[in-house]
Structures are given as C-alpha cells and as structure tokens.
Design an enzyme around this catalytic site. Structure first.
Site, PDB file in Angstrom:
ATOM      1  N   PRO A  39       0.890  -1.196  -0.212  1.00 43.99           N
ATOM      2  CA  PRO A  39       0.076  -0.029   0.091  1.00 43.99           C
ATOM      3  C   PRO A  39       0.831   1.366   0.035  1.00 43.99           C
ATOM      4  O   PRO A  39       0.396   2.397  -0.515  1.00 43.99           O
ATOM      5  CB  PRO A  39      -0.946   0.206   1.322  1.00 43.99           C
ATOM      6  CG  PRO A  39      -0.896  -1.347   1.540  1.00 43.99           C
ATOM      7  CD  PRO A  39       0.128  -2.135   1.075  1.00 43.99           C
ATOM      8  N   GLU A  71      -0.528 -10.740   6.992  1.00 42.68           N
ATOM      9  CA  GLU A  71      -0.357  -9.562   7.467  1.00 42.68           C
ATOM     10  C   GLU A  71       0.636  -8.721   6.776  1.00 42.68           C
ATOM     11  O   GLU A  71       0.663  -7.455   7.090  1.00 42.68           O
ATOM     12  CB  GLU A  71      -0.387  -9.453   9.014  1.00 42.68           C
ATOM     13  CG  GLU A  71      -1.603  -9.660   9.763  1.00 42.68           C
ATOM     14  CD  GLU A  71      -2.709  -8.750   9.286  1.00 42.68           C
ATOM     15  OE1 GLU A  71      -2.577  -7.547   9.446  1.00 42.68           O
ATOM     16  OE2 GLU A  71      -3.759  -9.391   9.101  1.00 42.68           O
ATOM     17  N   ARG A  96       2.135  -6.331 -23.048  1.00 49.12           N
ATOM     18  CA  ARG A  96       1.399  -5.935 -24.241  1.00 49.12           C
ATOM     19  C   ARG A  96       2.014  -4.902 -24.960  1.00 49.12           C
ATOM     20  O   ARG A  96       1.783  -4.455 -26.236  1.00 49.12           O
ATOM     21  CB  ARG A  96      -0.133  -5.628 -23.997  1.00 49.12           C
ATOM     22  CG  ARG A  96      -0.113  -4.315 -23.078  1.00 49.12           C
ATOM     23  CD  ARG A  96      -1.467  -4.162 -22.536  1.00 49.12           C
ATOM     24  NE  ARG A  96      -2.464  -4.123 -23.611  1.00 49.12           N
ATOM     25  CZ  ARG A  96      -2.807  -3.036 -24.423  1.00 49.12           C
ATOM     26  NH1 ARG A  96      -2.133  -2.071 -24.165  1.00 49.12           N
ATOM     27  NH2 ARG A  96      -3.648  -3.159 -25.299  1.00 49.12           N
ATOM     28  N   ASP A 145      -4.014   3.405 -26.564  1.00 49.34           N
ATOM     29  CA  ASP A 145      -4.474   3.391 -25.330  1.00 49.34           C
ATOM     30  C   ASP A 145      -4.876   4.637 -24.440  1.00 49.34           C
ATOM     31  O   ASP A 145      -4.072   5.514 -24.735  1.00 49.34           O
ATOM     32  CB  ASP A 145      -3.524   2.325 -24.574  1.00 49.34           C
ATOM     33  CG  ASP A 145      -3.483   1.082 -25.086  1.00 49.34           C
ATOM     34  OD1 ASP A 145      -4.712   0.425 -25.950  1.00 49.34           O
ATOM     35  OD2 ASP A 145      -2.520   0.073 -24.732  1.00 49.34           O
TER      36      ASP A 145
END
Length: 254
Positions: free
Chosen positions: A92, A119, A157, A172
């Site tokens: 995070p 965790e 890609r 894109d």
C-alpha cells in the site's frame, strides 16, 4: 527482459502465462517469467514460512529467513546477467502504477517481484533487500500476486509483436500518443443495435473527420471522468485551439 516472481502460490500464474494475446510475450521469451516459492527454501518438516507477529495482533507475518534464501537462489541464477535488477514489493505504501511507470518497466531488464501474503513481511527483510515498492491503488488485496499479474500484463502488451496491430497500444488511454487522455468510445457491427446507431462520422470514410470525432470524444470522456488529465495536458501544451474550443463549450467547462 526477465521477471522472477517470489510467491507462495505459483499456480495462480500458470493459466495467465498461456492465455490471451499476451501469451506471445511469454512463449517467445520477450518477457521471461520465472516463479519461485519461498516454501521451497523453508526449514523443518512443515516448510514454515510465517509466524505470529511480535506484540500480538491478528494474522501471521512472512518470515525473513526463507525469503532471504529464496532471493539468494534467484540472484545466483541471475549471476550471469550484466544488469542488476530491483527487488520490488507490492504494498500500500508503494508508488502508484501508471502508464509512465509501465512504459519504463517495458524497456527495462526486468525485476524480482515479491508477492507478500498474510499481514505482511518481516520489516527487516524489506529494509535490507527491497529497493522499490508499487501499489495498484488505495485498497488491499489478499496478496501481491494480482498486482504482479497486472504489471506483467501491462509490460507484455507493450513488447514488439505481441499485439496483432503494432500501433494498437499507441491509442490506449493515458498513452502519450493520446496526450495522456482517455481513449474514445469504439463501435463495431451491426451498424444498428437496440435502436442505437453508430455515430455518422465513423461511417463517413473521411479520415480527417473520423480523427476529429475521436479526438473530440476523447476530450469529452476525459473531461467528464478524469478532468485532472485535461489540466495536465493543458499545462504541457498538448491541447490545440480546436481542443480548447470544444472544452469551452462543454457543460461545466474546464
């Protein structure tokens, strides 16, 4: 390029590497993906890779010793590589993954991708060995595997020969070829469906008219859903007078 993935669940990657158009990148070795299970480097009969956190609390924490031995095995296997690669943890607190970052990774020598579970990972291992951290967004996954798959797919890609049309990824969303804007809507046959028809410019055969329509729709979509991208493109001088004229006439103009 080569990506070594440290994961307790290598089986999650198997179908991904042989499915879809990006499989070409893995089958040809353009993107070499190798999977490493830290449980293979754990000690004892149970091959334990996690333990309770000091200080108490819920969940378990991945232990540093099995991860260190696994990392050492990868580095030994890569010993002939002339370019050292970063050890990347999906977490995070990481830098958000975006198109610019993917473009950089797509031209790199690869990385060692560390997929956490439970965790988290003993902070001492992170402090000693992790050199970069990546986040997919402000939410929490059960492990880093989905994030690793997202990075691998986005990088694959962009490799030459992977997509059917070499110019496909140039259009894109977020691509510099679109000035960092969102892509326009797309339509295919039939021309009429459920009473809705394909926009006339797309049927005109007039290339300049089609390109102007697509640019206008890209601007409209971006202004509605991601207005900050309009501001970024404007600050970089990427918007033409025609672009600005369209934006001035939009409801809640920017």
């Amino acid at each position: 390029m080569r990506f070594d993935v440290i994961t307790l669940f290598p089986e999650l990657f198997a179908p991904f590497l042989v499915s879809g158009i990006t499989r070409r990148a893995y089958a040809t070795g353009l993107v070499d993906v190798r999977l490493w299970n830290p449980r293979d480097y754990a000690e004892g009969n149970y091959r334990r890779v996690d333990d309770r956190p000091f200080g108490g609390g819920p969940g378990m924490v991945m232990m540093a010793p099995p991860l260190e031995r696994c990392l050492a095995a990868i580095q030994a296997d890569r010993a002939q590589a002339t370019t050292p690669v970063p050890v990347v943890l999906f977490a995070p607190i990481g830098v958000p993954l975006n198109h610019a970052a993917v473009a950089q990774w797509s031209g790199s020598a690869g990385a060692i991708l560390l997929c956490g579970r439970y965790e988290g990972i003993d902070q001492r291992f992170i402090d000693r060995y992790v050199t970069a951290q990546i986040s997919l967004g402000d939410f929490v996954l059960s492990g880093g595997e989905i994030a690793a798959l997202a990075l691998l797919d986005a990088v694959a890609r962009l490799q030459p020969g992977v997509l059917n049309d070499e110019g496909s990824h140039q259009l894109d969303s977020f691509n510099p070829a679109l000035d960092g804007l969102l892509d326009c809507p797309h339509y295919t046959r039939p021309e009429e469906w459920q009473g809705e028809v394909v926009p006339a410019p797309l049927l005109s055969g007039h290339h300049a008219q089609i390109e102007r329509w697509r640019r206008d729709q890209s601007l409209r979509t971006t202004a509605q859903h991601r207005p900050e991208l309009i501001a970024t493109a404007r600050a970089a001088g990427r918007l033409s007078p025609a672009d600005e004229a369209l934006l001035r006439n939009l409801p809640g103009k920017l």
